[in-house]
Scaffold this motif. Structure first.
Motif, PDB file in Angstrom:
ATOM      1  N   PHE A  43       0.592  -1.172   0.056  1.00 27.93           N
ATOM      2  CA  PHE A  43       0.129  -0.049  -0.011  1.00 27.93           C
ATOM      3  C   PHE A  43       0.872   1.405   0.070  1.00 27.93           C
ATOM      4  O   PHE A  43       0.754   2.332  -0.740  1.00 27.93           O
ATOM      5  N   ILE A 279      -1.065  -6.432  -7.245  1.00 25.56           N
ATOM      6  CA  ILE A 279      -2.181  -6.368  -6.375  1.00 25.56           C
ATOM      7  C   ILE A 279      -2.752  -7.265  -6.053  1.00 25.56           C
ATOM      8  O   ILE A 279      -3.087  -7.669  -4.847  1.00 25.56           O
ATOM      9  N   ILE A 283      -2.912  -8.997  -1.946  1.00 27.87           N
ATOM     10  CA  ILE A 283      -4.450  -9.493  -1.455  1.00 27.87           C
ATOM     11  C   ILE A 283      -4.382 -10.968  -0.992  1.00 27.87           C
ATOM     12  O   ILE A 283      -4.724 -11.358   0.018  1.00 27.87           O
ATOM     13  N   ILE A 336     -14.819  -9.589  -2.836  1.00 29.61           N
ATOM     14  CA  ILE A 336     -13.943  -9.373  -3.972  1.00 29.61           C
ATOM     15  C   ILE A 336     -14.655  -8.993  -5.252  1.00 29.61           C
ATOM     16  O   ILE A 336     -14.297  -8.043  -5.902  1.00 29.61           O
ATOM     17  N   PHE A 339     -16.604  -5.738  -4.810  1.00 30.51           N
ATOM     18  CA  PHE A 339     -15.564  -4.561  -4.558  1.00 30.51           C
ATOM     19  C   PHE A 339     -14.273  -4.315  -5.211  1.00 30.51           C
ATOM     20  O   PHE A 339     -13.102  -3.704  -4.829  1.00 30.51           O
ATOM     21  N   ALA A 340     -14.128  -5.213  -6.118  1.00 28.94           N
ATOM     22  CA  ALA A 340     -12.781  -5.419  -7.066  1.00 28.94           C
ATOM     23  C   ALA A 340     -12.372  -3.966  -7.516  1.00 28.94           C
ATOM     24  O   ALA A 340     -11.056  -3.853  -7.268  1.00 28.94           O
ATOM     25  N   ILE A 343     -10.986  -1.853  -4.662  1.00 28.87           N
ATOM     26  CA  ILE A 343      -9.763  -2.637  -3.942  1.00 28.87           C
ATOM     27  C   ILE A 343      -8.631  -2.246  -4.758  1.00 28.87           C
ATOM     28  O   ILE A 343      -7.523  -1.830  -4.444  1.00 28.87           O
ATOM     29  N   ALA A 344      -8.742  -2.228  -6.141  1.00 27.49           N
ATOM     30  CA  ALA A 344      -7.601  -2.114  -7.170  1.00 27.49           C
ATOM     31  C   ALA A 344      -7.172  -0.696  -7.014  1.00 27.49           C
ATOM     32  O   ALA A 344      -5.971  -0.190  -7.006  1.00 27.49           O
ATOM     33  N   LEU A 346      -7.104   1.342  -4.543  1.00 30.71           N
ATOM     34  CA  LEU A 346      -6.525   1.703  -3.385  1.00 30.71           C
ATOM     35  C   LEU A 346      -4.753   1.523  -3.689  1.00 30.71           C
ATOM     36  O   LEU A 346      -4.331   2.183  -3.043  1.00 30.71           O
ATOM     37  N   SER A 356      -6.404  -0.536 -13.058  1.00 32.04           N
ATOM     38  CA  SER A 356      -7.266  -0.991 -12.010  1.00 32.04           C
ATOM     39  C   SER A 356      -8.317  -1.799 -12.802  1.00 32.04           C
ATOM     40  O   SER A 356      -8.575  -3.167 -12.166  1.00 32.04           O
ATOM     41  N   ALA A 360      -8.692  -5.831 -11.303  1.00 34.16           N
ATOM     42  CA  ALA A 360     -10.068  -6.142 -10.976  1.00 34.16           C
ATOM     43  C   ALA A 360     -10.714  -7.216 -11.547  1.00 34.16           C
ATOM     44  O   ALA A 360     -11.167  -8.275 -11.175  1.00 34.16           O
ATOM     45  N   MET A 363      -8.706 -10.330 -10.635  1.00 36.05           N
ATOM     46  CA  MET A 363      -9.254 -10.940  -8.985  1.00 36.05           C
ATOM     47  C   MET A 363     -10.491 -11.648  -9.232  1.00 36.05           C
ATOM     48  O   MET A 363     -10.693 -12.629  -8.532  1.00 36.05           O
TER      49      MET A 363
END
Length: 455
Positions: A43, A279, A283, A336, A339-340, A343-344, A346, A356, A360, A363
């Motif tokens: 992060f 990413i 995770i 996931i 909110f893929a 999350i990406a 972030l 992103s 996503a 994921m």
């Protein structure tokens, strides 16, 4: 006796769940905190340094996996043997195993320390770093490997404290180390501007904090294990490694998957693809840590109930662990899918929509594996804890490198980047069928009475 000793007979099986909950809940929380060592780096590096540094971090993670996996192999293997031999505490095996684990950890620490001191750029290059990512990957690897003695010592002590009836203290040690890492990551990367080296130093200080917390187990004289005068034993070292090798392979497999995927994705999508996979990989560290927490939580129970009289308790523990893993997998996958993209985002400092979108999409495919990974991780740990290391090794080796490598190569050739994302779910699903076969029959050993697991 109380605690686990109260649940010795099959008639008392319902009492297994409180013990299961005590050990597993503490270890899941602790492992989530422990996994945040690298996630915090991800992060802050992504937001504070940039996409090239994030790609470099992803290239360096396999070295961390190998170091951490070595510590887990020694700690889990030695602690399992300590628990399995607890019926005869006066014998050399039970009395000296902690010291033998320390000898083995020290030997491994010398290797990692020397590699970090002398060969960090070469290791980074072998892991796939190029002219863009090498200036970021090399300093991170150097500092991280120099802290190897602390990482390995922390893993050994954590495993023994957990088996000595103090799962809550083990959890506190892991979480305190993780929190310190998060705080120091921010301080070293942002106000002090130390870059990748600062992120590695923050991660390296974390096991120091954890060991300080764990030291209270000795200060209060609650420990039933301690260093003794004994010579290093190759036979005992081999025994420790045989029981703990599934933990090593489980951890190293993450690194192997990352290396293979990095090279495949570099060829398909370049550094942006590697950043997107970075990413996902980080995770996955946290999500897999949940399963590892369940696995480590059941290890003391399964090892203490290694005999035929403990078969009912082992079956109950196994059922609780598998159901817990499946429920958590479902919850994680739903989150996931929903909110893929957030999350990406972030981990996307430059707000690149292509990065992103790529992460996503990956994921939603990649994390189908969760439903099978939990079963495989728990199966390997269960079998190893029950002194069945060969079956545990088969599971770990199949999912670690024997299947994932050809699957990733073949599927990437057939379906491109989508095939890379599919490789892990396909591999874990195949191995899951083998795990189910091994778990159906619980081969028992001669019964041995356990010792009290409570303080």
């Amino acid at each position: 006796m109380n605690g686990i000793a109260k649940n010795r007979t099959s008639a008392q099986t319902p009492g297994v769940f409180p013990l299961f909950f005590k050990y597993v809940s503490a270890n899941v929380l602790g492992m989530i905190g422990y996994s945040c060592y690298i996630l915090a780096d991800t992060f802050f590096i992504a937001r504070g340094i940039g996409a090239d540094a994030l790609a470099a971090l992803n290239l360096a993670i396999p070295a961390y996996n190998l170091m951490n996996g070595t510590g887990l192999m020694i700690g889990m293997g030695a602690a399992a043997r300590w628990a399995l031999s607890s019926a005869q505490p006066q014998k050399d095996t039970h009395r000296t195993i902690f010291t033998q684990a320390l000898y083995l950890a020290a030997a491994a620490a010398v290797i990692f320390f020397t590699a970090g001191l002398l060969f960090a750029p070469d290791i980074a290059f072998l892991l796939g770093a190029d002219n863009v990512t090498l200036p970021y990957a090399a300093p991170y690897l150097r500092v991280l490997l120099l802290f190897a003695p602390l990482f390995l010592s922390n893993n050994v002590v954590l495993c023994f404290v957990r088996n000595d009836g103090a799962p809550g203290l083990a959890m506190a040690g892991m979480i305190s180390g993780s929190l310190s890492n998060i705080v120091l990551d921010y301080v070293f990367i942002y106000p002090l501007g130390m870059g990748m080296a600062g992120a590695a130093i923050a991660t390296g200080i974390a096991p120091v904090i954890s060991l300080i917390v764990l030291s209270t187990h000795f200060i209060r004289k609650q420990n039933h294990f301690h260093p003794v005068k004994t010579r290093p034993s190759i036979t005992r070292a081999a025994d420790i490694c045989s029981l703990g090798v599934s933990s090593l392979i489980a951890e190293v497999s993450s690194g192997i998957v990352i290396i293979i995927f990095n090279f495949l994705i570099l060829d398909l999508n370049g550094n942006m693809g590697v950043a997107a996979y970075g990413i996902l990989a980080n995770i996955a560290l946290v999500l897999t840590a949940v399963f590892t927490g369940i696995a480590q939580g059941i290890q003391p129970i399964v090892s203490r109930y290694s005999g035929s009289e403990g078969a009912t308790v082992r079956r109950s523990t196994k059922r609780y662990a598998l159901c817990t893993a499946l429920l958590l997998s479902l919850a994680a996958y739903v989150a996931i899918v929903v909110f893929a993209v957030p999350i990406a985002d972030l981990f996307n400092r430059d707000h690149d929509p292509a990065l992103s979108a790529m992460a996503a999409d990956g994921m939603r495919i990649y994390f189908i594996s969760l439903f099978f990974t939990g079963i495989n991780v728990i199966a390997a740990a269960f079998l190893s804890s029950a002194d069945r290391p060969k079956q545990a090794f088969v599971i770990s080796a199949l999912r670690g490198f024997l299947l994932i490598i050809p699957a990733a190569w073949l599927l990437s050739r057939l379906f491109g980047l989508t095939g890379v994302w599919l490789a892990l779910p396909v591999t874990e699903a195949i191995v899951c069928m083998i795990s189910a076969i091994f778990l159906i029959k619980d081969v028992t050993a001669p019964a041995e009475p356990p010792i009290d697991m409570e303080q």
